[in-house]
Write a protein that holds these residues in place. Sequence first.
Motif, PDB file in Angstrom:
ATOM      1  N   PRO A 216      -1.886  18.829   7.821  1.00 30.58           N
ATOM      2  CA  PRO A 216      -0.480  19.258   7.824  1.00 30.58           C
ATOM      3  C   PRO A 216      -0.263  20.667   7.281  1.00 30.58           C
ATOM      4  O   PRO A 216       0.630  21.362   7.756  1.00 30.58           O
ATOM      5  CB  PRO A 216       0.232  18.204   6.961  1.00 30.58           C
ATOM      6  N   TYR A 217      -1.071  21.106   6.308  1.00 31.79           N
ATOM      7  CA  TYR A 217      -0.851  22.467   5.795  1.00 31.79           C
ATOM      8  C   TYR A 217      -1.212  23.511   6.855  1.00 31.79           C
ATOM      9  O   TYR A 217      -0.548  24.544   6.968  1.00 31.79           O
ATOM     10  CB  TYR A 217      -1.644  22.699   4.503  1.00 31.79           C
ATOM     11  N   GLN A 218      -2.265  23.221   7.627  1.00 33.11           N
ATOM     12  CA  GLN A 218      -2.607  24.141   8.713  1.00 33.11           C
ATOM     13  C   GLN A 218      -1.473  24.180   9.740  1.00 33.11           C
ATOM     14  O   GLN A 218      -1.085  25.261  10.212  1.00 33.11           O
ATOM     15  CB  GLN A 218      -3.928  23.693   9.368  1.00 33.11           C
ATOM     16  N   GLN A 219      -0.944  23.012  10.062  1.00 34.99           N
ATOM     17  CA  GLN A 219       0.199  22.955  10.979  1.00 34.99           C
ATOM     18  C   GLN A 219       1.394  23.733  10.409  1.00 34.99           C
ATOM     19  O   GLN A 219       2.084  24.457  11.129  1.00 34.99           O
ATOM     20  CB  GLN A 219       0.637  21.511  11.214  1.00 34.99           C
TER      21      GLN A 219
ATOM     22  N   ILE B 121       0.863  -1.186   0.000  1.00 38.73           N
ATOM     23  CA  ILE B 121       0.000   0.000   0.000  1.00 38.73           C
ATOM     24  C   ILE B 121       0.895   1.231   0.000  1.00 38.73           C
ATOM     25  O   ILE B 121       1.739   1.394   0.887  1.00 38.73           O
ATOM     26  CB  ILE B 121      -0.922   0.041   1.232  1.00 38.73           C
ATOM     27  N   ILE B 122       0.707   2.090  -0.983  1.00 36.02           N
ATOM     28  CA  ILE B 122       1.504   3.311  -1.113  1.00 36.02           C
ATOM     29  C   ILE B 122       0.612   4.504  -0.818  1.00 36.02           C
ATOM     30  O   ILE B 122      -0.435   4.668  -1.437  1.00 36.02           O
ATOM     31  CB  ILE B 122       2.067   3.436  -2.551  1.00 36.02           C
ATOM     32  N   ASN B 123       1.028   5.324   0.123  1.00 39.32           N
ATOM     33  CA  ASN B 123       0.247   6.498   0.517  1.00 39.32           C
ATOM     34  C   ASN B 123       1.004   7.774   0.172  1.00 39.32           C
ATOM     35  O   ASN B 123       2.228   7.809   0.183  1.00 39.32           O
ATOM     36  CB  ASN B 123       0.001   6.470   2.041  1.00 39.32           C
ATOM     37  N   ILE B 124       0.252   8.839  -0.114  1.00 36.05           N
ATOM     38  CA  ILE B 124       0.863  10.162  -0.235  1.00 36.05           C
ATOM     39  C   ILE B 124       0.434  10.976   0.987  1.00 36.05           C
ATOM     40  O   ILE B 124      -0.759  11.113   1.267  1.00 36.05           O
ATOM     41  CB  ILE B 124       0.445  10.865  -1.549  1.00 36.05           C
ATOM     42  N   HIS B 125       1.427  11.467   1.722  1.00 33.84           N
ATOM     43  CA  HIS B 125       1.124  12.342   2.859  1.00 33.84           C
ATOM     44  C   HIS B 125       1.566  13.746   2.491  1.00 33.84           C
ATOM     45  O   HIS B 125       2.656  13.943   1.977  1.00 33.84           O
ATOM     46  CB  HIS B 125       1.859  11.862   4.121  1.00 33.84           C
TER      47      HIS B 125
ATOM     48  N   GLU C 175      -3.731  28.295   0.570  1.00 39.01           N
ATOM     49  CA  GLU C 175      -2.850  28.492  -0.579  1.00 39.01           C
ATOM     50  C   GLU C 175      -1.695  27.496  -0.567  1.00 39.01           C
ATOM     51  O   GLU C 175      -1.229  27.044  -1.620  1.00 39.01           O
ATOM     52  CB  GLU C 175      -2.328  29.934  -0.597  1.00 39.01           C
ATOM     53  N   MET C 176      -1.207  27.154   0.618  1.00 40.90           N
ATOM     54  CA  MET C 176      -0.218  26.073   0.697  1.00 40.90           C
ATOM     55  C   MET C 176      -0.809  24.785   0.132  1.00 40.90           C
ATOM     56  O   MET C 176      -0.164  24.076  -0.644  1.00 40.90           O
ATOM     57  CB  MET C 176       0.211  25.842   2.144  1.00 40.90           C
ATOM     58  N   ALA C 177      -2.037  24.479   0.528  1.00 41.63           N
ATOM     59  CA  ALA C 177      -2.677  23.247   0.058  1.00 41.63           C
ATOM     60  C   ALA C 177      -2.801  23.258  -1.461  1.00 41.63           C
ATOM     61  O   ALA C 177      -2.522  22.250  -2.123  1.00 41.63           O
ATOM     62  CB  ALA C 177      -4.051  23.094   0.708  1.00 41.63           C
TER      63      ALA C 177
ATOM     64  N   ALA D 196       7.871  15.753   9.607  1.00 40.39           N
ATOM     65  CA  ALA D 196       7.178  16.958  10.054  1.00 40.39           C
ATOM     66  C   ALA D 196       5.687  16.813   9.775  1.00 40.39           C
ATOM     67  O   ALA D 196       5.300  16.279   8.745  1.00 40.39           O
ATOM     68  CB  ALA D 196       7.729  18.181   9.324  1.00 40.39           C
ATOM     69  N   PHE D 197       4.880  17.273  10.716  1.00 41.83           N
ATOM     70  CA  PHE D 197       3.442  17.394  10.503  1.00 41.83           C
ATOM     71  C   PHE D 197       2.764  16.064  10.207  1.00 41.83           C
ATOM     72  O   PHE D 197       2.066  15.893   9.213  1.00 41.83           O
ATOM     73  CB  PHE D 197       3.153  18.404   9.379  1.00 41.83           C
ATOM     74  N   ILE D 198       3.004  15.125  11.080  1.00 43.84           N
ATOM     75  CA  ILE D 198       2.266  13.865  11.044  1.00 43.84           C
ATOM     76  C   ILE D 198       0.803  14.135  11.343  1.00 43.84           C
ATOM     77  O   ILE D 198       0.480  15.071  12.055  1.00 43.84           O
ATOM     78  CB  ILE D 198       2.887  12.894  12.088  1.00 43.84           C
TER      79      ILE D 198
END
Lengths: 277, 277, 277, 277
Positions: free
Chosen positions: C198-201, C182-186, C242-244, C192-194
């Motif tokens: 994560p963008y809010q963090q 299983i391959i995930n994109i985080h 905007e980061m997202a 950082a930012f588990i």
Amino acid sequence: MEKKTLLTECPDDMGLIAKITNICHKHQLNIINNKEYVDNTHDQFFMRTELEGYFNDTTFLADLDHALPQGSKRRLISSDRKKVVIMVTKEAHCLGDILVKAFDGSLDIEIAAVVGNYNTLQGLTEKFDIPFHHVCHEGLSREEHEQKLLEAVQQYQPNYVVLAKYMRILTPNFVAQFPNKIINIHHSFLPAFIGAKPYQQAFERGVKIIGATAHFVTNDLDEGPIITQNVIPVDHSFSAAEMAKSGRDVEKSVLSKALGLVVDDRVFVHGNRTVIL
Amino acid sequence: MEKKTLLTECPDDMGLIAKITNICHKHQLNIINNKEYVDNTHDQFFMRTELEGYFNDTTFLADLDHALPQGSKRRLISSDRKKVVIMVTKEAHCLGDILVKAFDGSLDIEIAAVVGNYNTLQGLTEKFDIPFHHVCHEGLSREEHEQKLLEAVQQYQPNYVVLAKYMRILTPNFVAQFPNKIINIHHSFLPAFIGAKPYQQAFERGVKIIGATAHFVTNDLDEGPIITQNVIPVDHSFSAAEMAKSGRDVEKSVLSKALGLVVDDRVFVHGNRTVIL
Amino acid sequence: MEKKTLLTECPDDMGLIAKITNICHKHQLNIINNKEYVDNTHDQFFMRTELEGYFNDTTFLADLDHALPQGSKRRLISSDRKKVVIMVTKEAHCLGDILVKAFDGSLDIEIAAVVGNYNTLQGLTEKFDIPFHHVCHEGLSREEHEQKLLEAVQQYQPNYVVLAKYMRILTPNFVAQFPNKIINIHHSFLPAFIGAKPYQQAFERGVKIIGATAHFVTNDLDEGPIITQNVIPVDHSFSAAEMAKSGRDVEKSVLSKALGLVVDDRVFVHGNRTVIL
Amino acid sequence: MEKKTLLTECPDDMGLIAKITNICHKHQLNIINNKEYVDNTHDQFFMRTELEGYFNDTTFLADLDHALPQGSKRRLISSDRKKVVIMVTKEAHCLGDILVKAFDGSLDIEIAAVVGNYNTLQGLTEKFDIPFHHVCHEGLSREEHEQKLLEAVQQYQPNYVVLAKYMRILTPNFVAQFPNKIINIHHSFLPAFIGAKPYQQAFERGVKIIGATAHFVTNDLDEGPIITQNVIPVDHSFSAAEMAKSGRDVEKSVLSKALGLVVDDRVFVHGNRTVIL
């Protein structure tokens, strides 16, 4: 003709740019460069204005204070070269980079002194005719050691203190003497790998990028406002030691870049974030 | 309340920011975002102002024209979605990226149509319910072919034409119909490797980075004003074909980014350079 | 003539390369490409060998087993196209990128199906004539929902499962069905930012770079072996939203790159790290 | 126990890896690190093997020569520190970086001397107790000047000559003395902006990235085999002078990286391309 930089920070309001630039105009100050930013989350306005002309600081600032809303902060900064004290432990690369950049004019700073808790870098420092203070921590309590460090640094009345791979944690007392004036380089892309041995942590986690972060020092370890960050790719073949070696170039360039932005009066600190104009 | 963007370009002069922002203020238009830039080499002033409020375009522009120096250009642009025609040959990656980004809102555009000199991408286009025009060049002179292309494009009255790996050179006649409105992606970091087969050229030169360039199309092949560029590392193990495959991601992201900047009214063209605010 | 890939992993020993390449030579298999790596920390040897010739798998593997030390793992993998099931929630960009890349051959995979806990992406999926399964989680316990997901996925017997912004945490039971498959994109540069947002963090921490990480899924949230990572610069002017938006391009390229490496049989998992040859 | 590096380059053939590693094995030399590459376009095989053990160079090389095909080149290189002479004009950043890196061990080289056509960098060089030779070109013909330069350099019998922003073109006669042994840093991402004033050229073309290229010097100006390249982003606000200032960091890191690869015996030159293992 003089050059000065005006930094304005205040609650956002309609017409702020017009008000400030009108006052510059009225004082016949030419705007060489202007950047502004509004943080809509906190309704805060930031503006950096490079000015050229004949300054009457008193009347200019009085006009600004009259025009700006309550809670405004403004600073009019001369273009004098900033004075810096550098603190080090044993690693040469960040110190060496700053020494060469001050030497060839890439960084417009005066390095007043280098202070080390080891004397490893005394030779390198003195090659550049800069005083080196060895403040050994052996046999001293943390408080005693920091008191001596503080004396070594404060005699120069520096504008900024640069931690160029200074590997001991500073106490709140030391930090309080230099609010938003201590710049540290941390050898990871914060907030990943806070604390000791970030390259070892990076190796164990198996990351594919490593990085470095320059930030202002606060009382929360590695939690201060970030100024600059950069990264480089690594792969499985890098040991922790090889990551550390490869990381040197990114550490030094990140620290030097942050220092350049700070002494150029481009960095606002707002809460735990920086605004860089 | 409406949102509009004011683009101002004029010879540099003292007090321009004050003049423009004063007029915005007088018209009770709130400045959401403002960026300005002075090209000191050419003494040219550029400003992009995002405004919010109730607009009386006629009086607002008249006030501006009265205040600004001779030779000024200003445009007040509504926030209507821009209409785009995409031209393609056979490669799917740039077209596919724009189709998905328009579909999910990452790019705020209306894709009016796709025009191809081959029909290879008809299926992909029609999946997204967008008309595809196959304008085959076989058996036609260059002039005849371009005339048909022009008709296919112009029936949609697009704001911009995007060459998403359209692999034929457009004639001055075609280009003249869309001044600074045709955006091309070239698969090299220009000015390296102008013309045909840039990846083959890159392979033969043994470069360690390859890249892509999005630019406005002028009559000089691959010489128009550059909007965005990006690169990726390669090494000796990449054949020209592998460079081409690896380059797809950078090509598509560079083109999409350029298109986003253009339709967001952020790009000024000045001589052969772009100013992006 | 066939092409196959031999993956060898074993305790390090003198002469391993000679032993393995001798056996290839003996079987008259041509080595098209060979890469090896020794992890000196763990004394572990890894080798990936692309072979071409007439294979007698049984005798070839028997010769290898005879030659290699105890504790060796070796796999001889045919060049058949891998079958993939993609799991999604609502965001289109990663799915869209994989669909276009499978369509134009940039990714050599067969997308057997897309499974979503919302039906938002059903339209996009079906444009590409791929079955979409909507497995709604409403009104179901986590276990019941996962059981239905598992059935939806397993009917296709996929080689790999790709979480293309699937925003729910999978239980150990589900993960156990697909070990290192299983391959995930985080959407952060892990570690950082588990976890969530994560963008809010990243916004709150005031970082100057954001990134994305593709990794194998294990039972520790966002702690599995990292395959690829990449970052992009941001500055103070980026809101979390905007980061997202800016992060989408790096997310999709990181996930597609990881998937390409995995289906190309380039990725070894060793402990919590990957070796990519 | 000694460490040596074997570099093998020969026409590609079946079983080469087996042959070479068998001979290492037979001589009881442990392979610490091995990388190979086949250039399929030219059917050329390259292999770099780090070996550890007790070497009998004569018999080992004789065995190799017996096993390898006609037209093979192989070198067995001891791990002795390489001797380098650096040539400079006036700019300090590349020289400063190499001096600091040699000082702190980041570069494993002996800097035998620095030779300048100006004496600007004499002070910096002598801080590090390294001899500086000022070979002024005034009043001399190009041939006379180069003859003096050649004498200044050759007295040290260097393994490599590094042009650290040496701003005069060397004649074929000089270059011929050091085939594939002169490393130059050019301040553009070649092949863009060959020749003089690349930052001015970059400014005029309006590029959005600038870069630097380290390459071996041949008789074709800026056309020699490329070793490393890197780039940084710029925008419309950069003057040519600001590009030059920002480019310093990338120039010095690219040159130092190239030098590190070369003295580590990782760089093969093949035609006009490098293979880096």
